[in-house]
Write a protein that holds these residues in place. Structure first.
Motif, mmCIF file in Angstrom:
data_model
loop_
_atom_site.group_PDB
_atom_site.id
_atom_site.type_symbol
_atom_site.label_atom_id
_atom_site.label_comp_id
_atom_site.label_asym_id
_atom_site.label_seq_id
_atom_site.Cartn_x
_atom_site.Cartn_y
_atom_site.Cartn_z
ATOM 1 N N UNK A 161 0.823 -1.221 0.000
ATOM 2 C CA UNK A 161 0.000 0.000 0.000
ATOM 3 C C UNK A 161 0.851 1.262 0.000
ATOM 4 N N UNK A 162 1.972 1.210 -0.679
ATOM 5 C CA UNK A 162 2.806 2.392 -0.860
ATOM 6 C C UNK A 162 3.849 2.624 0.206
ATOM 7 N N UNK A 163 3.989 1.711 1.210
ATOM 8 C CA UNK A 163 4.962 1.901 2.279
ATOM 9 C C UNK A 163 5.660 0.576 2.593
ATOM 10 N N UNK A 164 6.931 0.685 3.013
ATOM 11 C CA UNK A 164 7.646 -0.519 3.397
ATOM 12 C C UNK A 164 7.370 -0.845 4.867
ATOM 13 N N UNK A 165 8.049 -1.837 5.406
ATOM 14 C CA UNK A 165 7.793 -2.263 6.786
ATOM 15 C C UNK A 165 8.171 -1.200 7.813
ATOM 16 N N UNK A 166 9.062 -0.288 7.423
ATOM 17 C CA UNK A 166 9.478 0.794 8.314
ATOM 18 C C UNK A 166 8.657 2.062 8.074
ATOM 19 N N UNK A 167 7.562 1.919 7.321
ATOM 20 C CA UNK A 167 6.674 3.046 6.998
ATOM 21 C C UNK A 167 7.350 4.111 6.142
ATOM 22 N N UNK A 168 8.338 3.715 5.363
ATOM 23 C CA UNK A 168 8.947 4.616 4.380
ATOM 24 C C UNK A 168 8.164 4.540 3.081
ATOM 25 N N UNK A 169 7.832 5.700 2.528
ATOM 26 C CA UNK A 169 6.995 5.746 1.332
ATOM 27 C C UNK A 169 7.763 5.266 0.099
ATOM 28 N N UNK A 170 7.065 4.549 -0.742
ATOM 29 C CA UNK A 170 7.673 4.056 -1.981
ATOM 30 C C UNK A 170 7.918 5.208 -2.937
#
Length: 263
Positions: free
Chosen positions: A144-153
């Protein structure tokens, strides 16, 4: 959908097309129509909001990298994707009818999948939804546009711009290494010529001043010579007059002596 495909081809053969956007065109009976294996060069396919419910008729698209299927009514049958599009790296299933993890489990066979979008699907309401998906699909980097560390794609367009900027920087570095740009040496030569011209002009001015000063000195010397000549002539005339007077005096004296003798 067939009509939309014909419009998007724009007189091109299917094997020449790398991108195909079929958004908002309604399909018949919820199935794909008009697509076949002749679209073998297709890398990007978008079928958003076409009321698609089944992927059973999806053709083999081995070069497909990105697939947009948002805002449809797909609820299952995702195992077809690994069979027909084995090289997918991006899959958007947001706004569909996907409810549980078992439906998504079929995506494990998409070994190159890096980004998956399930936003606005019922599955997102599950407890520990993100942790469960990342654990289930360990090959993906973004959910959904974010990695596991909540960094945006990163946006795909931004990536392209960065690549272009990188290429421009490399070209600039190559130009810097190769030397100054064309015309730089010519400008230096022009500056040298201007400096030389100014030096010559200064030299000419100095020579001209020297010449004028020399002429003035010569003119002064000539005037002095004329004055000397004038003085000499005046002195000669005075001497001649004095000699004449002395001669006349001697003459008178002689006459006086003769008269004295007669007496």
């Amino acid at each position: 959908m067939k009509k939309k495909i014909n419009m998007e081809l724009k007189n091109r053969a299917p094997e020449e097309v790398t991108e195909l956007v079929l958004d908002n065109c309604l399909c018949v009976n919820g199935e794909i129509e008009g697509l076949n294996d002749t679209f073998k060069e297709l890398e990007f396919l978008s079928m958003a909001n076409v009321e698609l419910s089944s992927l059973a008729r999806l053709p083999s698209l081995n070069k497909l990298r990105k697939l947009e299927l948002s805002d449809n009514i797909i609820s299952g049958g995702l195992e077809v994707l690994a069979e027909k599009c084995p090289n997918l790296t991006y899959l958007n299933l947001s706004g569909n009818k996907i409810k549980d993890l078992s439906t998504v489990e079929a995506l494990q066979n998409l070994k190159n999948l890096k980004s998956l979008d399930l936003f606005n699907c019922e599955i997102t309401n599950l407890e520990d939804y993100r942790e469960s998906i990342f654990e289930l699909l360990q090959q993906i980097t973004y959910l959904d546009g974010f990695d596991q560390e909540d960094n945006e794609a990163p946006d795909s367009e931004e990536e392209e711009e960065e690549d272009e900027d990188g290429d421009e920087d490399e070209e600039d570095e190559e130009e810097d290494e190769a030397g100054p740009p064309a015309g730089y040496e010519e400008e230096e030569e022009d500056e040298d010529e201007d400096e030389a011209g100014s030096e010559v002009g200064e030299g000419e001015e100095e020579v001209g001043l020297s010449y004028l000063m020399k002429e003035e000195i010569q003119a002064d010397a000539a005037d002095e010579e004329d004055d000397d000549d004038y003085v000499d002539e005046g002195e000669e005339e005075e001497e001649e007059e004095e000699e004449g007077l002395r001669g006349e005096k001697r003459k008178r004296d002689a006459e006086d002596d003769v008269e004295d003798d007669d007496d």
